[in-house]
Write a protein that holds these residues in place. Structure first.
Motif, PDB file in Angstrom:
ATOM      1  N   ARG A 160       0.830  -1.205   0.000  1.00  0.00           N
ATOM      2  CA  ARG A 160       0.000   0.000   0.000  1.00  0.00           C
ATOM      3  C   ARG A 160       0.868   1.259   0.000  1.00  0.00           C
ATOM      4  NH1 ARG A 160      -1.635   3.445   3.559  1.00  0.00           N
ATOM      5  NH2 ARG A 160      -0.947   2.283   5.373  1.00  0.00           N
ATOM      6  N   VAL A 161       1.846   1.312   0.896  1.00  0.00           N
ATOM      7  CA  VAL A 161       2.712   2.492   0.997  1.00  0.00           C
ATOM      8  C   VAL A 161       3.467   2.717  -0.310  1.00  0.00           C
ATOM      9  CG1 VAL A 161       4.758   3.449   2.162  1.00  0.00           C
ATOM     10  CG2 VAL A 161       2.940   2.381   3.508  1.00  0.00           C
ATOM     11  N   VAL A 162       4.063   1.682  -0.847  1.00  0.00           N
ATOM     12  CA  VAL A 162       4.848   1.798  -2.074  1.00  0.00           C
ATOM     13  C   VAL A 162       3.988   2.299  -3.233  1.00  0.00           C
ATOM     14  CG1 VAL A 162       6.057   0.435  -3.833  1.00  0.00           C
ATOM     15  CG2 VAL A 162       6.628   0.147  -1.409  1.00  0.00           C
ATOM     16  N   ASN A 163       2.804   1.742  -3.386  1.00  0.00           N
ATOM     17  CA  ASN A 163       1.943   2.157  -4.490  1.00  0.00           C
ATOM     18  C   ASN A 163       1.369   3.556  -4.281  1.00  0.00           C
ATOM     19  OD1 ASN A 163       1.705   0.097  -6.702  1.00  0.00           O
ATOM     20  ND2 ASN A 163       1.532  -1.183  -4.880  1.00  0.00           N
ATOM     21  N   GLU A 164       1.121   3.952  -3.035  1.00  0.00           N
ATOM     22  CA  GLU A 164       0.676   5.320  -2.783  1.00  0.00           C
ATOM     23  C   GLU A 164       1.772   6.317  -3.151  1.00  0.00           C
ATOM     24  OE1 GLU A 164      -0.709   5.485   1.272  1.00  0.00           O
ATOM     25  OE2 GLU A 164      -2.632   4.561   0.762  1.00  0.00           O
ATOM     26  N   VAL A 165       3.025   6.002  -2.839  1.00  0.00           N
ATOM     27  CA  VAL A 165       4.131   6.883  -3.225  1.00  0.00           C
ATOM     28  C   VAL A 165       4.241   6.916  -4.747  1.00  0.00           C
ATOM     29  CG1 VAL A 165       6.634   7.232  -3.158  1.00  0.00           C
ATOM     30  CG2 VAL A 165       5.407   6.627  -1.060  1.00  0.00           C
ATOM     31  N   ALA A 166       4.172   5.760  -5.395  1.00  0.00           N
ATOM     32  CA  ALA A 166       4.303   5.693  -6.851  1.00  0.00           C
ATOM     33  C   ALA A 166       3.225   6.508  -7.560  1.00  0.00           C
ATOM     34  CB  ALA A 166       4.258   4.238  -7.319  1.00  0.00           C
ATOM     35  N   GLN A 167       2.046   6.610  -6.949  1.00  0.00           N
ATOM     36  CA  GLN A 167       0.942   7.336  -7.572  1.00  0.00           C
ATOM     37  C   GLN A 167       0.799   8.769  -7.064  1.00  0.00           C
ATOM     38  OE1 GLN A 167      -2.683   4.919  -7.721  1.00  0.00           O
ATOM     39  NE2 GLN A 167      -1.371   3.104  -7.662  1.00  0.00           N
ATOM     40  N   GLY A 168       1.754   9.220  -6.248  1.00  0.00           N
ATOM     41  CA  GLY A 168       1.726  10.590  -5.762  1.00  0.00           C
ATOM     42  C   GLY A 168       0.705  10.843  -4.672  1.00  0.00           C
ATOM     43  N   LEU A 169       0.190   9.787  -4.051  1.00  0.00           N
ATOM     44  CA  LEU A 169      -0.772   9.936  -2.962  1.00  0.00           C
ATOM     45  C   LEU A 169      -0.076  10.095  -1.619  1.00  0.00           C
ATOM     46  CD1 LEU A 169      -3.290   7.169  -4.070  1.00  0.00           C
ATOM     47  CD2 LEU A 169      -3.461   9.644  -4.445  1.00  0.00           C
ATOM     48  N   ARG A 170       1.216   9.840  -1.604  1.00  0.00           N
ATOM     49  CA  ARG A 170       2.050   9.941  -0.406  1.00  0.00           C
ATOM     50  C   ARG A 170       3.423  10.377  -0.907  1.00  0.00           C
ATOM     51  NH1 ARG A 170       2.227   6.221   4.611  1.00  0.00           N
ATOM     52  NH2 ARG A 170       0.167   5.646   3.879  1.00  0.00           N
ATOM     53  N   THR A 171       4.142  11.158  -0.122  1.00  0.00           N
ATOM     54  CA  THR A 171       5.459  11.621  -0.548  1.00  0.00           C
ATOM     55  C   THR A 171       6.523  10.538  -0.322  1.00  0.00           C
ATOM     56  OG1 THR A 171       6.073  12.541   1.598  1.00  0.00           O
ATOM     57  CG2 THR A 171       4.865  14.015   0.071  1.00  0.00           C
ATOM     58  N   LEU A 172       7.623  10.663  -1.033  1.00  0.00           N
ATOM     59  CA  LEU A 172       8.763   9.764  -0.830  1.00  0.00           C
ATOM     60  C   LEU A 172       9.252   9.873   0.611  1.00  0.00           C
ATOM     61  CD1 LEU A 172      10.939   7.807  -1.877  1.00  0.00           C
ATOM     62  CD2 LEU A 172      12.231   9.827  -2.634  1.00  0.00           C
ATOM     63  N   GLU A 173       9.275  11.077   1.133  1.00  0.00           N
ATOM     64  CA  GLU A 173       9.700  11.288   2.530  1.00  0.00           C
ATOM     65  C   GLU A 173       8.794  10.523   3.497  1.00  0.00           C
ATOM     66  OE1 GLU A 173       9.960  14.885   5.819  1.00  0.00           O
ATOM     67  OE2 GLU A 173       9.810  15.401   3.703  1.00  0.00           O
ATOM     68  N   ASP A 174       7.489  10.560   3.261  1.00  0.00           N
ATOM     69  CA  ASP A 174       6.556   9.837   4.122  1.00  0.00           C
ATOM     70  C   ASP A 174       6.787   8.328   4.031  1.00  0.00           C
ATOM     71  OD1 ASP A 174       5.391  12.215   4.899  1.00  0.00           O
ATOM     72  OD2 ASP A 174       3.717  12.048   3.496  1.00  0.00           O
ATOM     73  N   GLY A 175       7.011   7.827   2.819  1.00  0.00           N
ATOM     74  CA  GLY A 175       7.279   6.402   2.644  1.00  0.00           C
ATOM     75  C   GLY A 175       8.554   5.985   3.348  1.00  0.00           C
ATOM     76  N   THR A 176       9.569   6.819   3.251  1.00  0.00           N
ATOM     77  CA  THR A 176      10.848   6.524   3.889  1.00  0.00           C
ATOM     78  C   THR A 176      10.727   6.580   5.406  1.00  0.00           C
ATOM     79  OG1 THR A 176      12.001   7.388   1.954  1.00  0.00           O
ATOM     80  CG2 THR A 176      13.291   7.171   3.962  1.00  0.00           C
ATOM     81  N   THR A 177       9.930   7.504   5.918  1.00  0.00           N
ATOM     82  CA  THR A 177       9.688   7.580   7.362  1.00  0.00           C
ATOM     83  C   THR A 177       9.015   6.299   7.848  1.00  0.00           C
ATOM     84  OG1 THR A 177       9.539   9.988   7.321  1.00  0.00           O
ATOM     85  CG2 THR A 177       8.501   8.870   9.193  1.00  0.00           C
ATOM     86  N   TRP A 178       8.023   5.835   7.097  1.00  0.00           N
ATOM     87  CA  TRP A 178       7.348   4.578   7.435  1.00  0.00           C
ATOM     88  C   TRP A 178       8.360   3.427   7.458  1.00  0.00           C
ATOM     89  CZ3 TRP A 178       7.052   0.240   4.290  1.00  0.00           C
ATOM     90  CH2 TRP A 178       6.265  -0.800   4.798  1.00  0.00           C
TER      91      TRP A 178
END
Length: 159
Positions: A34-52
């Motif tokens: 979920r996190v990876v695909n949200e980042v890939a689609q611009g629904l979450r930032t790379l920074e947010d994904g990396t924080t997770w």
């Protein structure tokens, strides 16, 4: 609409995970997907994904790295995707993960890198996957995509 901000207090965590049981492994893979695909689609930032990702245990990080490698392979990343993703990631082009992903063919042993390189590896992999997945959504899946992971809804903001 700007991407929703990631809130650490709302994230799933594997704090108790010292190893990877079958149940924990499945849960972390689902959350990672979920996190990876949200980042890939611009629904979450790379920074947010990396924080997770940074909040996961070392075992959890290895599970997620292996999963993202699989996503990158399925997206058929190109050398151009590798270079574009490395530039987007903010990781130096000379760092091990950057060099590995830009090789022809790419090297995918990210989970075997030393633990202190896992966060950089995740940023590179996630960025490269984002580039490749965007390219594929605009070409292969344009107008007729039935992939659930290409049709995510924005995350719901919780009060």
């Amino acid at each position: 609409m700007p991407p929703a901000r990631f809130r650490p207090e709302a994230m799933w965590s594997d704090r108790e995970m010292s190893g990877t049981s079958t149940e924990n492994g499945r849960a972390i893979r689902r959350e990672g997907e979920r996190v990876v695909n949200e980042v890939a689609q611009g629904l979450r930032t790379l920074e947010d994904g990396t924080t997770w990702f940074a909040a996961l245990s070392p075992a959890g990080r290895q599970v997620v790295l292996q999963e993202v490698v699989g996503y990158a392979m399925q997206a058929h990343i190109t050398t151009a995707d590798g270079h574009g993703g490395v530039a987007r990631s903010g990781v130096k082009p000379t760092a091990n993960p950057s060099v590995m992903i830009c090789m022809d063919p790419p090297r995918y042993g990210f989970a075997a890198l030393p633990a202190d390189e896992h966060i950089k590896a995740f940023g590179v992999l996630l960025s490269v996957f984002s580039v490749a997945d965007t390219r594929r959504r605009q070409t292969c899946c344009k107008g007729s995509c039935g992939h659930v992971w290409h049709n995510l809804l924005p995350p719901v903001e919780r009060p």
